[in-house]
Design an enzyme around this catalytic site. Structure first.
Site, PDB file in Angstrom:
ATOM      1  N   ARG A  34      -5.768   5.393  -1.636  1.00  0.00           N
ATOM      2  CA  ARG A  34      -4.441   4.794  -1.560  1.00  0.00           C
ATOM      3  C   ARG A  34      -4.314   3.758  -2.672  1.00  0.00           C
ATOM      4  O   ARG A  34      -5.292   3.096  -3.036  1.00  0.00           O
ATOM      5  CB  ARG A  34      -4.209   4.117  -0.197  1.00  0.00           C
ATOM      6  CG  ARG A  34      -4.133   5.088   0.974  1.00  0.00           C
ATOM      7  CD  ARG A  34      -2.914   5.988   0.860  1.00  0.00           C
ATOM      8  NE  ARG A  34      -2.738   6.820   2.040  1.00  0.00           N
ATOM      9  CZ  ARG A  34      -3.288   8.026   2.193  1.00  0.00           C
ATOM     10  NH1 ARG A  34      -4.082   8.510   1.255  1.00  0.00           N
ATOM     11  NH2 ARG A  34      -3.050   8.727   3.287  1.00  0.00           N
ATOM     12  N   GLU A  83       0.853  -1.201   0.000  1.00  0.00           N
ATOM     13  CA  GLU A  83       0.000   0.000   0.000  1.00  0.00           C
ATOM     14  C   GLU A  83       0.876   1.234   0.000  1.00  0.00           C
ATOM     15  O   GLU A  83       1.957   1.247   0.604  1.00  0.00           O
ATOM     16  CB  GLU A  83      -0.907  -0.020   1.239  1.00  0.00           C
ATOM     17  CG  GLU A  83      -1.821   1.195   1.382  1.00  0.00           C
ATOM     18  CD  GLU A  83      -1.254   2.268   2.319  1.00  0.00           C
ATOM     19  OE1 GLU A  83      -1.917   3.296   2.516  1.00  0.00           O
ATOM     20  OE2 GLU A  83      -0.136   2.085   2.842  1.00  0.00           O
TER      21      GLU A  83
END
Length: 445
Positions: free
Chosen positions: A181, A128
């Site tokens: 994200r 991420e």
């Protein structure tokens, strides 16, 4: 999900967003790595039985700073099925990872993540990062990451997958916070052949049929009477004056619709003052503000000359508080509706921004925590933790002060989004601990 557990490694662990998500799906964390001492305090208190290493390079380098042999790295890192990391993004040359070549020429920490991947070859990799990692300015970096994973035999989509908790319904673990994200979901397929042009495993609209405008931030707040130190979250004297001044402004302007461009008090002039080297975007705002001022000059002059509860006029306010962004037209479409007390306010370095009271702007690691107009106070760390899918008492139990808690949450990964991404990844890779197919996941939201 059956009873078979899986092991995972939590790199750049922060306060445990990945850990919360994967543990809930049956996983057991065999190793965590986190450098920040404040984050370590929260992580150790929350997960006291998890081995925690201070620096990833203690695993990938020796005491002299030289690269460890992959065999040695493999001995230091426990066996695991899933490697997850919200890794810091530093530029690196994509050529350094093609065909598995190890190259620290640009000092990237992603190199260290890849070193562990190469040494342990976990079945799944879940990464991420900020959305901008997949933007045009970082195309080489993005391609380098994807190329390095594919070179090690991982199935991974080259197209970026950008997810946010406000696009997940409450029943799916979503939360009223915009938090875009980029996620990289990689797995080793059963055969040695994989599709280099594979599509992302999830759609951005995570919960089909869910309307993010149905969120109500009030549902995620504690009762004021239950907040023992309520006054520290309420607006101060100057802040109250700023809000009162802009409330008067939105009531004063007779136009049906307030302008959507940023309103700059310093640009309220008869003729726009545009220096020759002014960027085009800024010159456009200066011209628009001048035209807006001329159109409403009489009422604006009266507003500018008024004194507010702190004894100041608007021109005495700090520069950032002389700027205002009206982004609440959808919630309050006409002049008669305008009430900042029914909106969400952000005291940003770029100005005061107001939005509908549905979902909040992203929590960030700096002091610009959202103000809920109906309470005229900031959200508390308990409430902010809730928006990240973490236990409300996370920081109180760990003894962390508010400023640190806000910073940690601003850097954290959202638990609900990680859970959705992990389910899709495990399904695509035919993990034995998850039976749900990608099609079922998409169909049921």
């Amino acid at each position: 999900m059956n009873e078979q557990a899986f092991g995972f490694v939590d790199l750049f662990a922060g306060i445990g967003g990945f850990h919360h998500a994967l543990e809930a799906q049956g996983g057991s964390c065999v190793l965590a790595v986190e450098r920040d001492l404040d984050c370590q305090q929260v992580y150790r208190h929350t997960f006291p039985d998890t081995p925690l290493v201070h620096d990833i390079r203690s695993l990938t380098q020796n005491d002299r700073g030289d690269d460890r042999d992959l065999t040695e790295v493999g001995e230091l890192v426990p066996d695991h099925d899933v490697l997850c990391a919200g890794f810091p993004c530093q530029p690196f040359s994509k050529s350094g990872f093609q065909k598995g070549v190890r190259d620290r020429s640009r000092g990237t920490l992603f190199y260290d993540v890849m070193t562990i991947v190469m040494a342990k070859r976990p079945r799944f990799v879940l990464l991420e990062n900020v959305r901008n990692l997949a933007g045009p300015r970082h195309l080489d970096t993005w391609n380098g990451i994807i190329d390095s994973l594919q070179a090690q035999g991982y199935q991974v989509a080259r197209d970026p997958l950008v997810l946010s908790p406000h696009l997940l319904s409450p029943s799916d673990g979503g939360a009223p916070q915009v938090r875009d994200r980029v996620f990289i979901l990689a797995y080793r397929p059963e055969s040695a052949v994989f599709d280099v042009n594979a599509r992302p495993l999830l759609d951005r609209q995570l919960s089909l049929g869910w309307n993010p405008d149905d969120w109500q931030i009030e549902d995620y707040l504690d009762d004021d009477k239950d907040i023992s130190d309520l006054e520290q979250y309420q607006l101060g004297e100057d802040e109250s004056a700023w809000v009162a001044a802009w409330q008067a402004f939105v009531e004063t302007i007779a136009a049906d619709h307030l302008p959507g461009f940023p309103i700059w008090v310093d640009a309220f002039t008869e003729e726009p003052h545009v220096p020759p080297d002014t960027p085009k975007w800024k010159s456009g705002f200066l011209v628009k503000n001048s035209e807006f001022y001329v159109e409403h000059r009489e009422v604006i002059d009266d507003w500018i000359n008024r004194k507010w509860s702190n004894g100041q006029s608007v021109t005495d306010f700090p520069p950032s508080r002389r700027k205002f962004e009206w982004q609440a037209r959808r919630a309050q479409p006409t002049r008669g509706d305008r009430d900042l007390g029914k909106l969400v306010l952000q005291m940003r370095p770029s100005g005061i921004r107001v939005k509908p009271p549905t979902y909040l702007p992203a929590l960030v690691a700096i002091t610009q925590t959202s103000v809920v107009g109906s309470r005229m106070r900031r959200i508390t760390p308990r409430e902010a933790a809730r928006l990240q899918g973490m236990p409300s008492d996370l920081f109180a139990l760990a003894g962390v002060r508010d400023s640190v808690a806000y910073k940690q949450l601003g850097n954290a990964v959202n638990v609900g989004v990680v859970s959705a991404a992990a389910r899709a990844l495990f399904s695509a890779g035919k993990a034995p601990w998850l039976a749900t197919t990608v099609q079922e996941l998409q169909a049921t939201g």
